[in-house]
Scaffold this motif. Structure first.
Motif, short mmCIF file in Angstrom:
data_model
loop_
_atom_site.label_atom_id
_atom_site.label_comp_id
_atom_site.label_asym_id
_atom_site.label_seq_id
_atom_site.Cartn_x
_atom_site.Cartn_y
_atom_site.Cartn_z
N ASP A 1 -25.78 -67.62 -30.10
CA ASP A 1 -24.57 -68.30 -29.65
C ASP A 1 -24.92 -69.36 -28.61
OD1 ASP A 1 -21.65 -68.49 -29.68
OD2 ASP A 1 -21.80 -67.79 -27.60
N SER A 2 -25.84 -69.04 -27.71
CA SER A 2 -26.27 -70.02 -26.71
C SER A 2 -26.95 -71.21 -27.37
CB SER A 2 -27.22 -69.36 -25.71
OG SER A 2 -26.59 -68.30 -25.05
N LEU A 3 -27.78 -70.95 -28.38
CA LEU A 3 -28.42 -72.04 -29.12
C LEU A 3 -27.40 -72.89 -29.86
CD1 LEU A 3 -31.51 -70.24 -30.68
CD2 LEU A 3 -31.55 -72.00 -28.94
N ALA A 4 -26.41 -72.26 -30.45
CA ALA A 4 -25.38 -73.00 -31.18
C ALA A 4 -24.56 -73.86 -30.24
CB ALA A 4 -24.48 -72.02 -31.93
N ARG A 5 -24.29 -73.37 -29.04
CA ARG A 5 -23.54 -74.17 -28.06
C ARG A 5 -24.31 -75.42 -27.66
NH1 ARG A 5 -19.81 -70.85 -24.21
NH2 ARG A 5 -19.33 -69.08 -25.51
N ARG A 6 -25.64 -75.28 -27.52
CA ARG A 6 -26.45 -76.44 -27.14
C ARG A 6 -26.64 -77.41 -28.29
NH1 ARG A 6 -31.01 -73.07 -24.93
NH2 ARG A 6 -29.89 -71.87 -23.39
N ALA A 7 -26.74 -76.91 -29.50
CA ALA A 7 -27.04 -77.76 -30.66
C ALA A 7 -25.82 -78.50 -31.18
CB ALA A 7 -27.64 -76.91 -31.78
N ASP A 8 -24.65 -77.91 -31.10
CA ASP A 8 -23.45 -78.52 -31.68
C ASP A 8 -22.36 -78.60 -30.63
OD1 ASP A 8 -21.51 -79.47 -33.35
OD2 ASP A 8 -21.56 -77.79 -34.75
N LYS A 9 -22.07 -79.80 -30.19
CA LYS A 9 -21.04 -79.99 -29.15
C LYS A 9 -19.64 -79.67 -29.68
CE LYS A 9 -23.99 -81.03 -26.16
NZ LYS A 9 -24.38 -80.00 -25.22
N ASN A 10 -19.43 -79.84 -30.98
CA ASN A 10 -18.13 -79.47 -31.56
C ASN A 10 -17.91 -77.96 -31.49
OD1 ASN A 10 -17.30 -82.06 -32.20
ND2 ASN A 10 -18.40 -82.03 -34.13
N TYR A 11 -18.99 -77.20 -31.64
CA TYR A 11 -18.90 -75.75 -31.53
C TYR A 11 -18.55 -75.34 -30.10
CZ TYR A 11 -20.25 -70.84 -31.75
OH TYR A 11 -20.24 -69.47 -31.68
#
Length: 131
Positions: free
Chosen positions: A11-21
């Motif tokens: 989840d932390s990686l997804a927050r950093r990778a996708d600003k829309n997320y």
């Protein structure tokens, strides 16, 4: 590094990778009630429990290791590809999830593999000592 980043690294990686997320999650947090936030912890323990059950089935001989890997990867692929579609449904989040893509979904679903492996390894190690 906080506890949330340790328990949910995907989840932390997804927050950093996708600003829309990240924007999507901020909107979801505002929309959530207090008990829905606790579901994340319940989900964590359920997936760890499933991993432990698979380790037990592997040790007993009901499942081969490739069965466990196939089930794990199939669940990951189905979950990661279906999440953005489910988020965009009008009943779930609708327009709030408009820009969220598959990249965030695949990164976020890595948490489930992580939790599954924790349960599998812990049960396998303790089960080896028991037998």
């Amino acid at each position: 590094m906080n506890l949330r980043a340790i328990l949910w690294p995907g989840d932390s990686l997804a927050r950093r990778a996708d600003k829309n997320y990240e924007k999507f999650l901020r909107g979801v947090i505002k929309k959530k009630s207090w008990w829905i936030r606790r579901i994340e912890l319940i989900e964590l323990f359920v997936i760890i429990y499933i991993g432990a059950l698979m380790a037990l089935a592997y040790q007993v001989g009901v499942l081969a290791l490739w069965h466990v890997i196939a089930i794990l990867l199939l669940g990951y692929l189905i979950g990661a590809t279906m999440d953005p579609h489910v988020w965009r449904l009008k009943r779930t989040y609708g327009r709030l999830a408009k820009g969220v893509g598959y990249k965030a979904s695949f990164l976020m679903n890595l948490d489930r593999i992580y939790h599954f492996l924790i349960g599998f390894v812990v049960c396998y190690v303790f089960g080896t000592f028991a037998f």
